[in-house]
Design an enzyme around this catalytic site. Structure first.
Site, mmCIF file in Angstrom:
data_model
loop_
_atom_site.group_PDB
_atom_site.id
_atom_site.type_symbol
_atom_site.label_atom_id
_atom_site.label_comp_id
_atom_site.label_asym_id
_atom_site.label_seq_id
_atom_site.Cartn_x
_atom_site.Cartn_y
_atom_site.Cartn_z
ATOM 1 N N LYS A 151 -20.510 -5.437 0.153
ATOM 2 C CA LYS A 151 -19.940 -5.892 1.531
ATOM 3 C C LYS A 151 -18.690 -4.708 1.386
ATOM 4 O O LYS A 151 -17.886 -4.467 0.468
ATOM 5 C CB LYS A 151 -19.258 -7.218 1.532
ATOM 6 C CG LYS A 151 -18.740 -7.407 2.948
ATOM 7 C CD LYS A 151 -18.276 -8.957 3.083
ATOM 8 C CE LYS A 151 -17.808 -9.209 4.338
ATOM 9 N NZ LYS A 151 -17.239 -10.660 4.585
ATOM 10 N N SER A 169 -19.267 -12.989 8.130
ATOM 11 C CA SER A 169 -19.011 -11.875 8.396
ATOM 12 C C SER A 169 -19.753 -11.027 7.390
ATOM 13 O O SER A 169 -19.704 -9.717 7.399
ATOM 14 C CB SER A 169 -17.663 -11.500 8.194
ATOM 15 O OG SER A 169 -17.010 -11.824 7.142
ATOM 16 N N SER A 227 -18.163 -17.065 5.252
ATOM 17 C CA SER A 227 -18.975 -15.908 5.580
ATOM 18 C C SER A 227 -20.062 -15.333 4.450
ATOM 19 O O SER A 227 -20.477 -14.356 4.723
ATOM 20 C CB SER A 227 -17.765 -14.815 5.681
ATOM 21 O OG SER A 227 -16.914 -14.945 6.549
#
Length: 422
Positions: free
Chosen positions: A28, A103, A127
């Site tokens: 990420k 996210s 997330s």
């Protein structure tokens, strides 16, 4: 790439040998990688290249993994759909036209699309679990302190954790074994993850396990989601587990408490990005306040601005006790409720998300709808507990996930339970 999974596609080779040799991992884009830009999905950090690796990245490289790119994400982790990224929305590879969740949507989409064997995400209010559920893969949110946050660009540091995303429970647990453990660079880490063997817990043996279902986390969910959840519970009962209802009355206030705390911490953590000390600089003339304001106006997206403003308001003089203090009181209540529940059950279960994946663009005009979608996941972050999301079928052709929540450092229990559904 059609799904817009990666912000930066660049290969970082790991050491030879190790438990992840031959495995590719997507990371990420809010986790620091030495020499490879780390944008947090924001124009504010579009050109930022970290001079060091996050501890989890060092561990990946030592284990022989090959990092294949920095995965797309909601800007600074603020979103439930991976549509607030400054680099465009990610599309769900298993549900075209739908969001991948957020996210960590890029990380989950990378695994679901086969662009990476494994991925790292971060979980501040769901997330990791939300995109895992929407993309039909496995995601683990570890206990707070199990995995080092050194090198993670902070959004809400009392809530967020780095965790694994993988096609199976065993593979996710194996990646957790690599990244868990105490770290001298992060004083919040604990020794419980040292020399762990979570992968061995994915044996699917739930005979005698006592599973509690908080009724508050099932009521109001989409009918198709509830149907798949009930089927999953019947499956576990057929394997020897006991399933019964429990009550967590405090979770009705968890979303409000979570957003007050998360936005307050965001307003503080993101104050450093002013174009002078860190972040995008527009090269403006004028006094410091004008330069500061123009840089932040230009480089932050709407959702980030909204949360900074609300967080600043909640912390301001005259309103601190009215909002922030009450939110912390509610957080303590949530923790107390979970502690009481785990006196009677081994693990708690609920739908991960109360709805199937949104259509792209569906939630952007209604932030409140997006915030309420986190109702089943944010209580776990408030209580700093471990949880796993595993696939549990489909409704109308769209993935559904089931969430198992364990007591503090009860990763082996949630992994064992999740493994039984595969």
């Amino acid at each position: 790439m059609s799904e817009n999974i990666f912000i930066t596609e660049e290969t970082i080779e790991g050491e030879e040998g190790g438990s992840l040799a031959g495995k590719s991992v997507a990371v990420k884009d809010n986790i620091s990688t030495e020499g490879v830009r780390t944008t947090c999905g924001s124009a504010m950090l579009e050109e930022y290249v970290p001079p060091y690796d996050a501890t989890v990245v060092t561990k990946l490289k030592d284990a022989g993994a090959t990092i294949v790119g920095k995965a797309n994400m909601d800007e600074f982790g603020m979103g439930t759909t991976t549509e607030t990224s400054a680099f465009g929305a990610t599309e769900n590879p298993v549900a075209p036209g739908r969001v991948p969740g957020g996210s960590s949507g890029g990380s989950a989409a990378a695994v679901a699309a086969g662009e990476a064997d494994l991925a790292l995400g971060t979980d501040t209010g769901g997330s990791i679990r939300c995109p895992a559920a929407f993309c039909g893969v496995v995601g683990i949110k570890p206990t707070y302190g199990l995995v080092s946050r050194y090198g993670l660009v902070a959004y809400a540091n009392s809530l967020e954790q780095i965790g694994p995303i993988a096609p199976t429970v065993e593979e996710a647990a194996g990646l957790l074994d690599v990244i868990a453990g105490a770290d001298e660079h992060d004083a919040t880490t604990r020794d419980e993850g040292n020399d762990s063997n979570y992968a061995s817990a994915a044996d699917g043996d739930v005979d005698g396990l006592d599973i509690g279902v908080p009724t508050e986390l099932v009521e109001g969910a989409d009918d198709g989601v509830v149907e798949q959840f009930k089927d999953a519970m019947e499956d576990l009962e057929s394997q020897g587990a006991t399933v019964h209802d429990v009550s967590l009355p405090s979770v009705e206030h968890a979303v409000e408490a979570y957003y007050v705390i998360a936005m307050s911490e965001a307003s503080s953590n993101l104050a450093r990005y002013d174009g002078v000390r860190y972040g995008h600089s527009g090269g403006y003339d004028g006094n410091w306040n004008e330069v500061f304001s123009e840089a932040r106006e230009e480089a932050f997206g709407d959702e980030v601005k909204r949360r900074i403003l609300l967080g600043t308001y909640a912390l301001s003089a005259g309103y601190h006790d009215k909002y922030y203090k009450k939110a912390q009181d509610a957080r303590a209540w949530v923790k107390q409720d979970f502690d009481s529940a785990f006196e009677d059950v081994d693990v708690l279960a609920s739908p991960t998300m109360p709805v199937p994946p949104f259509e792209l663009g569906e939630s952007l005009d209604d932030p409140l709808q997006m915030y309420l979608a986190d109702a089943n996941t944010v209580p776990v972050n408030l209580a700093n507990l471990p949880a796993i999301s595993v696939p549990a079928g489909e409704t109308d052709g769209l993935p559904v996930g089931v969430q198992f929540i364990g007591p503090k450092f009860g990763e082996r229990t949630v992994i064992r339970t999740g493994g039984a559904l595969e």
